[in-house]
Design an enzyme around this catalytic site. Structure first.
Site, PDB file in Angstrom:
ATOM      1  N   SER A 130       0.769  -1.005  -0.335  1.00  0.00           N
ATOM      2  CA  SER A 130       0.548   0.066   0.063  1.00  0.00           C
ATOM      3  C   SER A 130       1.096   1.167  -0.217  1.00  0.00           C
ATOM      4  CB  SER A 130      -1.032  -0.559   1.623  1.00  0.00           C
ATOM      5  OG  SER A 130      -1.660   1.429   1.124  1.00  0.00           O
ATOM      6  N   LYS A 184      -4.432  -7.057   3.350  1.00  0.00           N
ATOM      7  CA  LYS A 184      -4.357  -5.049   2.292  1.00  0.00           C
ATOM      8  C   LYS A 184      -5.953  -5.122   1.699  1.00  0.00           C
ATOM      9  CE  LYS A 184      -3.487  -2.291  -0.847  1.00  0.00           C
ATOM     10  NZ  LYS A 184      -3.511  -2.063  -1.138  1.00  0.00           N
ATOM     11  N   HIS A 187      -7.317  -3.774   4.844  1.00  0.00           N
ATOM     12  CA  HIS A 187      -6.685  -1.976   4.795  1.00  0.00           C
ATOM     13  C   HIS A 187      -8.193  -1.087   4.292  1.00  0.00           C
ATOM     14  CE1 HIS A 187      -4.049   0.725   2.364  1.00  0.00           C
ATOM     15  NE2 HIS A 187      -4.115   1.335   3.511  1.00  0.00           N
ATOM     16  N   ASN A 188      -7.937  -1.653   2.420  1.00  0.00           N
ATOM     17  CA  ASN A 188      -8.404  -0.969   1.981  1.00  0.00           C
ATOM     18  C   ASN A 188      -9.901  -0.405   1.800  1.00  0.00           C
ATOM     19  OD1 ASN A 188      -6.485  -1.572   0.670  1.00  0.00           O
ATOM     20  ND2 ASN A 188      -7.230  -1.527  -1.878  1.00  0.00           N
ATOM     21  N   GLU A 191     -10.109   2.039   4.747  1.00  0.00           N
ATOM     22  CA  GLU A 191      -9.630   3.235   3.343  1.00  0.00           C
ATOM     23  C   GLU A 191     -11.169   3.494   3.222  1.00  0.00           C
ATOM     24  OE1 GLU A 191      -6.837   2.178   0.207  1.00  0.00           O
ATOM     25  OE2 GLU A 191      -7.788   3.310  -1.517  1.00  0.00           O
ATOM     26  N   ARG A 289     -21.020   4.933  -2.325  1.00  0.00           N
ATOM     27  CA  ARG A 289     -20.044   4.646  -3.936  1.00  0.00           C
ATOM     28  C   ARG A 289     -20.804   4.337  -5.330  1.00  0.00           C
ATOM     29  NH1 ARG A 289     -13.552   3.626  -4.261  1.00  0.00           N
ATOM     30  NH2 ARG A 289     -12.795   4.722  -2.277  1.00  0.00           N
TER      31      ARG A 289
HETATM   32  C1  6PG Z   1      -2.703   1.611  -1.837  1.00  0.00           C
HETATM   33  C2  6PG Z   1      -4.586   1.403  -2.326  1.00  0.00           C
HETATM   34  C3  6PG Z   1      -4.587   1.419  -3.561  1.00  0.00           C
HETATM   35  C4  6PG Z   1      -5.724   1.659  -4.450  1.00  0.00           C
HETATM   36  C5  6PG Z   1      -6.895   0.855  -4.367  1.00  0.00           C
HETATM   37  C6  6PG Z   1      -8.587   1.595  -3.796  1.00  0.00           C
HETATM   38  O1  6PG Z   1      -3.119   1.187  -0.384  1.00  0.00           O
HETATM   39  O2  6PG Z   1      -1.913   1.873  -2.142  1.00  0.00           O
HETATM   40  O3  6PG Z   1      -5.657   1.323  -1.164  1.00  0.00           O
HETATM   41  O4  6PG Z   1      -4.641  -0.290  -3.377  1.00  0.00           O
HETATM   42  O5  6PG Z   1      -5.759   3.298  -4.153  1.00  0.00           O
HETATM   43  O6  6PG Z   1      -6.962   0.014  -5.373  1.00  0.00           O
HETATM   44  O7  6PG Z   1      -8.885   1.869  -5.334  1.00  0.00           O
HETATM   45  P1  6PG Z   1     -10.974   1.736  -5.236  1.00  0.00           P
HETATM   46  O8  6PG Z   1     -11.086   2.990  -4.997  1.00  0.00           O
HETATM   47  O9  6PG Z   1     -10.517   2.136  -6.314  1.00  0.00           O
HETATM   48  O10 6PG Z   1     -10.697   0.365  -4.397  1.00  0.00           O
END
Ligand code: 6PG
Length: 481
Positions: A130, A184, A187-188, A191, A289
């Site tokens: 990431s 990971k 993590h996303n 995010e 989203r």
């Molecule tokens: C990271 C990000 C990276 C990317 C994702 C999210 O950890 O560097 O999470 O993996 O930005 O692909 O993207 P989306 O918003 O397009 O799902």
């Protein structure tokens, strides 16, 4: 060709290219390869002075240029492209060699690939990386899975190129087979939740205060000096301050309000459903989203669905800003608490034995969700490695608890004034749900028993019971004749 590279990278689009440069800048001799040689050549031409690259046109030469046990990083599009590169590599590799998939692969694919490659005597390390392009070049957060023995030789190299916080690498062994890609993925998901919560805070400040993007940017910049300090808050302040060159308007005001995704958030939610873990913050963020992109539905609703709201004018600006900050912090802790529950559940399900405190530690730097408060999470798991609920740690009961009145005011104000805050509201609902002494699930169990004889437990005695709803309503205990 003499085998002199210590590591190889195949797939030299921007992430692969930057990872290769990062290895080279740390003194490793890096074998580089790409399907079309032009990208390999341009990497060496543009950045050859940064370190020692060994460029190959064919996959066979690329593999031959790497010292054994070979470490081959593949950085290609997740899915079929990854399988194709693996198929090309396998006949060229030898027992004990390691393939590292550093893309955003779906963890069940990683589990399958790991099992298949084990049959060939090869290690397959699915690795979360990431930090985007910048992180890949200057120090990402790295989440490697696979067999523990592969980490013995691979780990030190990955730790070397990872981000460091207080001198500690943002990389550690996560767990067997797909554990790295799983972490990971979560993590996303977090995010997504973090970004949605920030977006809701922005909307509340905009609608409650009538503030401009630049003014809201200043509020975020201020927040970034306290508990909320994080990469995402920092870039939000930056983005909000940016002015569109063409129109002179605030940049965010000219960006179309439809959020897209590549799919890792969706995977996180799907897995949350599979494991039965309520990751409501991540789910609401993912659906928000989807709602933003539901164009026909939005067109059918705008100006048609009655709102029954009044004009909003906040009397005490500073108090309101502080309320939003507290609500944002509390909701954020909920999203992380849920994400860590998901990691615990998967760790149990797949036998991964993931150390959640270590995950918070390697997320402190390099990655998109890097934040000051991750230290607090590590500390919480240090106090109790088996902590059943992050929110219940003594630090978070205080930090979140103090914000609860503000959180309730904000969610109530948003509802009264028609500002959609799905992540704020669902996080508060989760908070109230998880702390409730008694939930209305009793009624659901009674209904299930009524229409489907699905049985229920009683509060006053052990056993499984059913009531004869269509008959004389006598109760039978399972096992009764
Ligand atoms: C990271 C990000 C990276 C990317 C994702 C999210 O950890 O560097 O999470 O993996 O930005 O692909 O993207 P989306 O918003 O397009 O799902």
């Amino acid at each position: 060709m003499a085998a002199r590279a210590q590591i190889g990278v195949t797939g030299l689009a921007v992430m692969g290219r930057n990872l290769a440069r990062n290895f080279a800048r740390h003194g490793y001799t890096v074998a580089v390869h790409n399907r079309s040689y032009a990208k390999t050549a341009s990497l060496v031409a543009d950045h050859g002075d940064e370190g020692d690259f060994v460029a190959s046109e064919s996959m066979a030469d690329f593999v031959a240029s790497i010292e054994r046990p070979r470490k081959v990083v593949i950085m290609v599009k997740a899915g079929a492209a990854t399988d194709a590169v693996i198929a090309e590599l396998v006949p060229l590799l030898e027992t004990g060699d390691i393939i590292i998939d550093a893309g955003n692969a779906h963890f069940p694919d990683t589990r399958r690939r790991e099992a298949e490659l084990k049959e060939h005597g090869l290690h397959f390390v699915g690795t979360g990386v990431s930090g985007g392009e910048e992180g890949a070049l200057n120090g990402p957060s790295i989440m490697p899975g696979g067999a523990p023995e592969s980490y013995v030789t691979l780990g030190p190299i990955l730790e070397d190129i990872s981000a460091k916080v207080d001198g500690v690498p943002c990389c550690t062994y996560v767990g067997p087979d797909g554990a790295g890609h799983f972490v990971k993925m979560v993590h996303n998901g977090i995010e997504y939740a973090d970004m949605q919560l920030i977006a809701e805070a922005y909307d509340l400040l905009k609608q409650g205060l009538g503030a401009t993007a630049a003014e809201i940017g200043e509020i975020f910049a201020e927040w970034n000096t306290g508990d909320l300090e994080s990469f995402l808050i920092e870039i939000t302040a930056d983005v909000l301050a940016h002015v569109d060159a063409e129109t002179g308007s605030a940049f965010v005001d000219v960006v179309l309000d439809r959020a897209e995704q590549k799919g890792t958030g969706r995977w996180t939610v799907q897995n949350g459903l599979d494991l039965g873990v309520p990751i409501t913050g991540i789910a609401e963020a993912t659906f928000a989203r989807a709602l933003s992109g539901s164009v026909p539905q939005r067109q059918a609703a705008v100006g048609v669905l009655p709102a029954h709201t009044e004009t909003w004018s906040v009397a005490d600006r500073d108090a309101f800003v502080e309320d939003v900050r507290l609500a944002l912090y509390a909701s954020k802790v909920v999203a992380y608490s849920q994400g860590f529950d998901q990691i615990a559940a998967a760790s149990e399900e797949f036998g991964w034995d993931i150390d959640r405190g270590a995950m918070a530690r390697i997320w402190r730097g390099g990655c998109i969700i890097r934040a000051r408060f991750l230290n607090r999470i590590t500390e919480a798991y240090e106090r109790d490695a088996q902590l059943p609920l992050l929110l219940s740690d003594e630090y978070f009961t205080g930090a979140v608890g103090n914000g609860v009145p503000a959180w309730r005011r904000i969610v109530a104000a948003a509802a009264l004034h028609g500002v959609p805050t799905p992540a704020f509201a669902s996080s508060l609902a989760y908070y109230d749900g998880v702390r409730a002494e008694r939930l209305p699930a009793n009624l659901i169990q009674a209904q299930r028993d009524f229409f489907g004889a699905h049985t229920y437990h009683r509060v006053d005695k052990a056993g499984v019971f059913h009531t004869e709803w269509t008959g004389d309503r006598t109760e039978t205990a399972e096992g009764d004749a």
